[in-house]
Design a protein around this motif. Sequence first.
Motif, PDB file in Angstrom:
ATOM      1  N   ASP A  53     -55.982 -29.244 -13.264  1.00  0.00           N
ATOM      2  CA  ASP A  53     -55.487 -28.682 -12.027  1.00  0.00           C
ATOM      3  C   ASP A  53     -54.895 -29.842 -11.208  1.00  0.00           C
ATOM      4  OD1 ASP A  53     -55.080 -27.039  -9.835  1.00  0.00           O
ATOM      5  OD2 ASP A  53     -57.194 -26.888  -9.300  1.00  0.00           O
ATOM      6  N   VAL A  54     -54.102 -29.529 -10.182  1.00  0.00           N
ATOM      7  CA  VAL A  54     -53.570 -30.580  -9.315  1.00  0.00           C
ATOM      8  C   VAL A  54     -54.435 -30.726  -8.064  1.00  0.00           C
ATOM      9  CG1 VAL A  54     -51.630 -31.279  -7.848  1.00  0.00           C
ATOM     10  CG2 VAL A  54     -51.203 -30.412 -10.147  1.00  0.00           C
ATOM     11  N   ASN A  55     -54.676 -29.621  -7.373  1.00  0.00           N
ATOM     12  CA  ASN A  55     -55.428 -29.683  -6.117  1.00  0.00           C
ATOM     13  C   ASN A  55     -56.918 -29.521  -6.370  1.00  0.00           C
ATOM     14  OD1 ASN A  55     -53.029 -29.864  -4.549  1.00  0.00           O
ATOM     15  ND2 ASN A  55     -52.700 -27.702  -4.926  1.00  0.00           N
ATOM     16  N   THR A  83     -51.490 -25.372 -12.524  1.00  0.00           N
ATOM     17  CA  THR A  83     -51.582 -25.416 -11.072  1.00  0.00           C
ATOM     18  C   THR A  83     -50.823 -24.291 -10.387  1.00  0.00           C
ATOM     19  OG1 THR A  83     -50.995 -26.817  -9.178  1.00  0.00           O
ATOM     20  CG2 THR A  83     -49.601 -27.011 -11.122  1.00  0.00           C
ATOM     21  N   THR A  84     -51.152 -24.055  -9.133  1.00  0.00           N
ATOM     22  CA  THR A  84     -50.399 -23.091  -8.334  1.00  0.00           C
ATOM     23  C   THR A  84     -49.141 -23.754  -7.768  1.00  0.00           C
ATOM     24  OG1 THR A  84     -51.781 -23.722  -6.471  1.00  0.00           O
ATOM     25  CG2 THR A  84     -52.380 -21.694  -7.604  1.00  0.00           C
ATOM     26  N   GLU A  85     -49.072 -25.075  -7.867  1.00  0.00           N
ATOM     27  CA  GLU A  85     -47.920 -25.818  -7.324  1.00  0.00           C
ATOM     28  C   GLU A  85     -46.692 -25.602  -8.198  1.00  0.00           C
ATOM     29  OE1 GLU A  85     -47.731 -27.742  -4.663  1.00  0.00           O
ATOM     30  OE2 GLU A  85     -49.833 -28.083  -4.164  1.00  0.00           O
ATOM     31  N   SER A  86     -45.616 -25.099  -7.599  1.00  0.00           N
ATOM     32  CA  SER A  86     -44.414 -24.931  -8.423  1.00  0.00           C
ATOM     33  C   SER A  86     -43.243 -25.734  -7.851  1.00  0.00           C
ATOM     34  CB  SER A  86     -44.044 -23.450  -8.513  1.00  0.00           C
ATOM     35  OG  SER A  86     -43.904 -22.930  -7.214  1.00  0.00           O
ATOM     36  N   GLN A  87     -43.526 -26.550  -6.822  1.00  0.00           N
ATOM     37  CA  GLN A  87     -42.443 -27.337  -6.222  1.00  0.00           C
ATOM     38  C   GLN A  87     -42.006 -28.458  -7.159  1.00  0.00           C
ATOM     39  OE1 GLN A  87     -45.182 -28.510  -3.406  1.00  0.00           O
ATOM     40  NE2 GLN A  87     -44.430 -27.235  -1.730  1.00  0.00           N
ATOM     41  N   ASP A  88     -40.704 -28.695  -7.179  1.00  0.00           N
ATOM     42  CA  ASP A  88     -40.164 -29.736  -8.053  1.00  0.00           C
ATOM     43  C   ASP A  88     -40.722 -31.108  -7.722  1.00  0.00           C
ATOM     44  OD1 ASP A  88     -38.736 -28.127  -9.707  1.00  0.00           O
ATOM     45  OD2 ASP A  88     -36.842 -28.328  -8.629  1.00  0.00           O
ATOM     46  N   GLY A  89     -40.938 -31.377  -6.439  1.00  0.00           N
ATOM     47  CA  GLY A  89     -41.457 -32.680  -6.028  1.00  0.00           C
ATOM     48  C   GLY A  89     -42.791 -32.974  -6.695  1.00  0.00           C
ATOM     49  N   LYS A  90     -43.676 -31.966  -6.677  1.00  0.00           N
ATOM     50  CA  LYS A  90     -44.995 -32.117  -7.297  1.00  0.00           C
ATOM     51  C   LYS A  90     -44.855 -32.301  -8.808  1.00  0.00           C
ATOM     52  CE  LYS A  90     -48.623 -31.865  -4.558  1.00  0.00           C
ATOM     53  NZ  LYS A  90     -49.414 -33.057  -4.337  1.00  0.00           N
ATOM     54  N   TRP A 102     -46.202 -28.602 -17.514  1.00  0.00           N
ATOM     55  CA  TRP A 102     -46.578 -28.069 -16.216  1.00  0.00           C
ATOM     56  C   TRP A 102     -46.649 -26.561 -16.364  1.00  0.00           C
ATOM     57  CZ3 TRP A 102     -47.330 -31.306 -12.022  1.00  0.00           C
ATOM     58  CH2 TRP A 102     -47.478 -30.700 -10.762  1.00  0.00           C
ATOM     59  N   VAL A 103     -47.835 -25.979 -16.242  1.00  0.00           N
ATOM     60  CA  VAL A 103     -47.991 -24.534 -16.356  1.00  0.00           C
ATOM     61  C   VAL A 103     -48.443 -24.017 -14.995  1.00  0.00           C
ATOM     62  CG1 VAL A 103     -49.243 -22.650 -17.497  1.00  0.00           C
ATOM     63  CG2 VAL A 103     -48.562 -24.681 -18.816  1.00  0.00           C
ATOM     64  N   VAL A 104     -47.691 -23.033 -14.462  1.00  0.00           N
ATOM     65  CA  VAL A 104     -47.992 -22.531 -13.122  1.00  0.00           C
ATOM     66  C   VAL A 104     -48.922 -21.315 -13.204  1.00  0.00           C
ATOM     67  CG1 VAL A 104     -46.975 -21.612 -10.986  1.00  0.00           C
ATOM     68  CG2 VAL A 104     -45.823 -23.452 -12.218  1.00  0.00           C
ATOM     69  N   LYS A 105     -49.956 -21.326 -12.351  1.00  0.00           N
ATOM     70  CA  LYS A 105     -50.875 -20.185 -12.244  1.00  0.00           C
ATOM     71  C   LYS A 105     -50.194 -19.106 -11.405  1.00  0.00           C
ATOM     72  CE  LYS A 105     -54.903 -23.250 -11.698  1.00  0.00           C
ATOM     73  NZ  LYS A 105     -55.859 -23.732 -10.701  1.00  0.00           N
ATOM     74  N   PRO A 106     -50.424 -17.835 -11.618  1.00  0.00           N
ATOM     75  CA  PRO A 106     -51.204 -17.258 -12.712  1.00  0.00           C
ATOM     76  C   PRO A 106     -50.457 -17.445 -14.034  1.00  0.00           C
ATOM     77  CG  PRO A 106     -50.119 -15.529 -11.469  1.00  0.00           C
ATOM     78  CD  PRO A 106     -49.819 -16.823 -10.764  1.00  0.00           C
ATOM     79  N   PHE A 107     -51.186 -17.688 -15.111  1.00  0.00           N
ATOM     80  CA  PHE A 107     -50.567 -17.966 -16.398  1.00  0.00           C
ATOM     81  C   PHE A 107     -51.096 -16.999 -17.438  1.00  0.00           C
ATOM     82  CE2 PHE A 107     -54.635 -19.824 -16.284  1.00  0.00           C
ATOM     83  CZ  PHE A 107     -55.111 -19.796 -17.580  1.00  0.00           C
ATOM     84  N   GLN A 108     -50.395 -16.907 -18.540  1.00  0.00           N
ATOM     85  CA  GLN A 108     -50.879 -16.111 -19.668  1.00  0.00           C
ATOM     86  C   GLN A 108     -51.588 -17.066 -20.625  1.00  0.00           C
ATOM     87  OE1 GLN A 108     -50.760 -12.799 -19.976  1.00  0.00           O
ATOM     88  NE2 GLN A 108     -49.892 -12.853 -17.917  1.00  0.00           N
ATOM     89  N   PRO A 109     -52.802 -16.722 -21.077  1.00  0.00           N
ATOM     90  CA  PRO A 109     -53.479 -17.610 -22.029  1.00  0.00           C
ATOM     91  C   PRO A 109     -52.589 -17.982 -23.216  1.00  0.00           C
ATOM     92  CG  PRO A 109     -55.012 -15.948 -21.245  1.00  0.00           C
ATOM     93  CD  PRO A 109     -53.672 -15.591 -20.660  1.00  0.00           C
ATOM     94  N   ALA A 110     -51.788 -17.029 -23.696  1.00  0.00           N
ATOM     95  CA  ALA A 110     -50.917 -17.300 -24.852  1.00  0.00           C
ATOM     96  C   ALA A 110     -49.927 -18.427 -24.545  1.00  0.00           C
ATOM     97  CB  ALA A 110     -50.156 -16.038 -25.246  1.00  0.00           C
ATOM     98  N   GLN A 111     -49.449 -18.451 -23.315  1.00  0.00           N
ATOM     99  CA  GLN A 111     -48.487 -19.472 -22.869  1.00  0.00           C
ATOM    100  C   GLN A 111     -49.156 -20.849 -22.908  1.00  0.00           C
ATOM    101  OE1 GLN A 111     -47.820 -18.776 -18.708  1.00  0.00           O
ATOM    102  NE2 GLN A 111     -46.296 -20.383 -18.480  1.00  0.00           N
TER     103      GLN A 111
END
Length: 122
Positions: A53-55, A83-90, A102-111
């Motif tokens: 996670d990031v945060n 992470t829930t962070e989807s900003q390019d800076g992060k 970088w996988v953004v939450k909510p995510f699919q387990p398969a992904q």
Amino acid sequence: MSKTVMIVDDSASLRQVVGIALRGAGYEVIEACDGKDAISKLIGQKVHLIISDVNMPNMDGITFVKNVKQMPNYKFTPVIMLTTESQDGKKQEGQAAGAKAWVVKPFQPAQLLAAASKLILP
């Protein structure tokens, strides 16, 4: 021989969801609740992939990845930021620290499993 994945997230429910998906795919799983906890659990363990996670409290994910990359045994261990962070800076900060995906939450387990199988070296 099974591969070991470390999940670092302050959410127990998220660790559980990711853990179930990974174990279902045949991986061994080590869980940690933040960066500090994860570093204490890394000592000497063979880990093939880290999902972080990031945060998080105590040590955030970006700082954690920077620390991992300083450790000779884990320098080349691939890291996926989840992470829930989807900003390019992060994202750029994460990549600069050494994260490979970088996988953004909510995510699919398969992904997540697809990303894991791409990054874990045979």
